[in-house]
Design a protein around this motif. Structure first.
Motif, mmCIF file in Angstrom:
data_model
loop_
_atom_site.group_PDB
_atom_site.id
_atom_site.type_symbol
_atom_site.label_atom_id
_atom_site.label_comp_id
_atom_site.label_asym_id
_atom_site.label_seq_id
_atom_site.Cartn_x
_atom_site.Cartn_y
_atom_site.Cartn_z
ATOM 1 N N THR A 105 0.882 -1.458 -0.022
ATOM 2 C CA THR A 105 0.117 -0.098 -0.022
ATOM 3 C C THR A 105 0.677 1.229 0.021
ATOM 4 O OG1 THR A 105 -1.528 -1.217 1.204
ATOM 5 C CG2 THR A 105 -1.809 1.223 1.233
ATOM 6 N N GLU A 120 0.398 6.656 4.828
ATOM 7 C CA GLU A 120 0.956 7.640 3.933
ATOM 8 C C GLU A 120 2.108 8.305 4.648
ATOM 9 O OE1 GLU A 120 -2.393 9.877 3.085
ATOM 10 O OE2 GLU A 120 -3.322 8.567 1.698
ATOM 11 N N ALA A 123 4.132 6.013 -5.371
ATOM 12 C CA ALA A 123 4.245 5.975 -6.947
ATOM 13 C C ALA A 123 2.994 6.887 -7.244
ATOM 14 C CB ALA A 123 3.775 4.572 -7.295
ATOM 15 N N SER A 124 2.166 7.313 -6.689
ATOM 16 C CA SER A 124 1.072 8.071 -7.094
ATOM 17 C C SER A 124 1.188 9.611 -6.838
ATOM 18 C CB SER A 124 -0.317 7.715 -6.485
ATOM 19 O OG SER A 124 -0.369 7.960 -5.150
ATOM 20 N N ARG A 125 2.207 9.905 -5.806
ATOM 21 C CA ARG A 125 2.289 11.187 -5.303
ATOM 22 C C ARG A 125 2.777 12.286 -6.451
ATOM 23 N NH1 ARG A 125 5.926 11.951 -0.588
ATOM 24 N NH2 ARG A 125 7.226 10.729 -1.727
ATOM 25 N N VAL A 126 2.348 13.601 -6.056
ATOM 26 C CA VAL A 126 3.076 14.463 -7.115
ATOM 27 C C VAL A 126 4.401 15.184 -6.500
ATOM 28 C CG1 VAL A 126 2.756 16.591 -8.210
ATOM 29 C CG2 VAL A 126 0.855 14.898 -7.924
ATOM 30 N N MET A 145 2.157 1.839 -3.496
ATOM 31 C CA MET A 145 1.395 2.680 -4.404
ATOM 32 C C MET A 145 1.196 3.893 -4.296
ATOM 33 S SD MET A 145 -1.142 -0.933 -4.516
ATOM 34 C CE MET A 145 -2.442 0.116 -5.402
ATOM 35 N N TYR A 146 1.168 4.203 -2.626
ATOM 36 C CA TYR A 146 0.905 5.576 -2.476
ATOM 37 C C TYR A 146 2.040 6.302 -3.196
ATOM 38 C CZ TYR A 146 1.110 9.858 0.371
ATOM 39 O OH TYR A 146 1.385 11.188 0.849
#
Length: 435
Positions: free
Chosen positions: A260, A369, A266-269, A263-264
């Protein structure tokens, strides 16, 4: 020589024995300091206090008498009772129970002939109520007892490892949970990483693993209320030498949050995190006041900042991220508002400063997170290996002679630790030659 400069006295194993230390201590209190440490004017009051039947009243009277002693007497008595308290905690090994110590040291400290049991009764009370009488910090006392356990274990390991390879240590590690059937003993070289340790444990138990099982090595502390997944490239030996105590251990298990978190990430800006959390300071806990309160935290590439509220321009506190050690969980006695908490440890070795504080998130996802961002920042983006490594530091089965012997946590700064390890590697008994 002892009276002129006690700190210059060096005891050497083989030349001196426990009885030599005990006899010197008794002669010092009986013959070298003049009057009794309890003073000639007040020692009868101590005897009378030991006869008070109600324990709380007795403790309060002892405290009153203690505060009336001269400053040097107070410091010396406290140090002596501290020593006797620690000795009796290991009575299963040394046979010196609280009562036996009182019989031996009561007449010595009071400078009496030992014809009655009054002096022994006082000393037994002082040992028995040591924590309450002297307002002892139980955390500091626990560290002191951990160090004694470490010394005892170190001596045992030194004697048993004399035929082992220099620089390799024996460590007990658990697989998935702390049970006798789940523990393994293995050598830990100085170069072994957390991932290599996990791989070795899985190999010894012949477990088949899948790519996304994410097996990790965890440092578990404070009676299993807090844990920290070690970074896969983190060296294990410094943890064993410097961190683990009597209530701590290492366990290899699946890191169920890792997928998890990856994945978090990898999706962050941006490589930062901010938001409102529940916060509580250690100093307020020590005073027995305060509670968890809302605070705004901002985690950037180098710094963790604490703001009183979102609109605040100036942080109340800030810490360098790479100097923080972050544990999952908060001790239950602090009554955390949620079960998704962190315990932060910060140590500034240059200023000899240590801080500890507690944070709780509202949800499990929020906790993950925050933790993922900490791992990312602390390890320069290298959170998890791109592919599972099968390398092992050693495939040698554990030596059955060592059974479940745990490695010992040494105390001290980095230089002292390195010197201890170097001396131990060269000569397994050398560390005791300067004691």
């Amino acid at each position: 020589m002892f009276l002129k400069d006690a700190r210059s006295v060096r005891l050497r194993e083989g030349e001196h024995h426990v009885d030599d230390v005990s006899n010197t201590l008794k002669r010092f209190f009986r013959e070298s300091i003049g009057e009794s440490i309890f003073t000639n004017e007040a020692y009868q009051d101590w005897f009378h206090t030991s006869m008070i039947p109600e324990e709380r009243q007795k403790i309060q009277q002892y405290q009153t008498l203690f505060t009336c002693l001269p400053q040097v007497n107070r410091a010396t008595l406290k140090a002596m009772i501290n020593h006797l308290y620690c000795v009796q905690r290991f009575s299963d090994k040394n046979q010196m129970t609280m009562h036996n110590l009182a019989i031996v040291y009561g007449p010595t400290l009071f400078q009496t002939d030992g014809q009655d049991n009054k002096a022994g009764r006082v000393v037994e009370d002082l040992i028995n109520h040591f924590i309450d009488l002297f307002n002892i910090d139980e955390q500091q006392l626990k560290k002191q007892l951990d160090e004694i356990v470490s010394i005892i274990k170190l001596r045992d390991v030194c004697l048993m490892q004399s035929s082992q390879n220099a620089g390799d240590f024996i460590c007990t590690v658990y697989l998935e949970e702390k049970k006798s059937e789940c523990e393994l003993s293995l050598k830990v070289p100085a170069t072994m990483t957390a991932q290599e340790l996990a791989n070795e444990i899985l190999y010894l138990r012949k477990l088949m693993t899948k790519e996304k099982d994410n097996w990790s090595c965890f440092e578990v502390i404070e009676r299993e209320e807090m844990e920290r997944p070690l970074h896969y490239a983190e060296k294990v030996l410094p943890i064993l030498l410097h961190s683990l105590g009597t209530d701590s251990y290492l366990v290899v298990k699946k890191n169920i949050a890792m997928e998890t978190m990856l994945m978090y990430l990898a999706s962050r800006v941006a490589d930062q995190k901010h938001g409102m959390v529940k916060f509580r300071e250690e100093r307020k806990l020590a005073l027995g006041v305060g509670s968890f309160s809302d605070r705004y935290f901002m985690l950037t590439g180098f710094t963790l900042r604490l703001y009183k509220e979102v609109r605040s321009n100036k942080p109340e506190k800030e810490w360098p991220v790479k100097s923080l050690k972050v544990y999952l969980g908060v001790k239950k006695k602090f009554k955390p508002p949620t079960c998704w908490g962190f315990t932060f440890l910060y140590e500034n070795k240059e200023k000899h400063e240590k801080q500890q504080w507690y944070v709780c998130c509202d949800t499990q996802m929020e906790q993950r997170e925050w933790f993922a961002t900490f791992l990312y920042v602390q390890n320069d983006g290298n959170v998890w290996p791109s592919h599972s490594s099968s390398s092992r530091a050693s495939r040698t089965p554990p030596d059955s002679r060592f059974s479940n012997i745990s490695l010992i946590p040494l105390r001290g700064n980095a230089n002292e630790m390195r010197n201890s390890v170097a001396a131990f590697s060269a000569d397994h008994l050398s560390i005791f030659k300067k004691v």
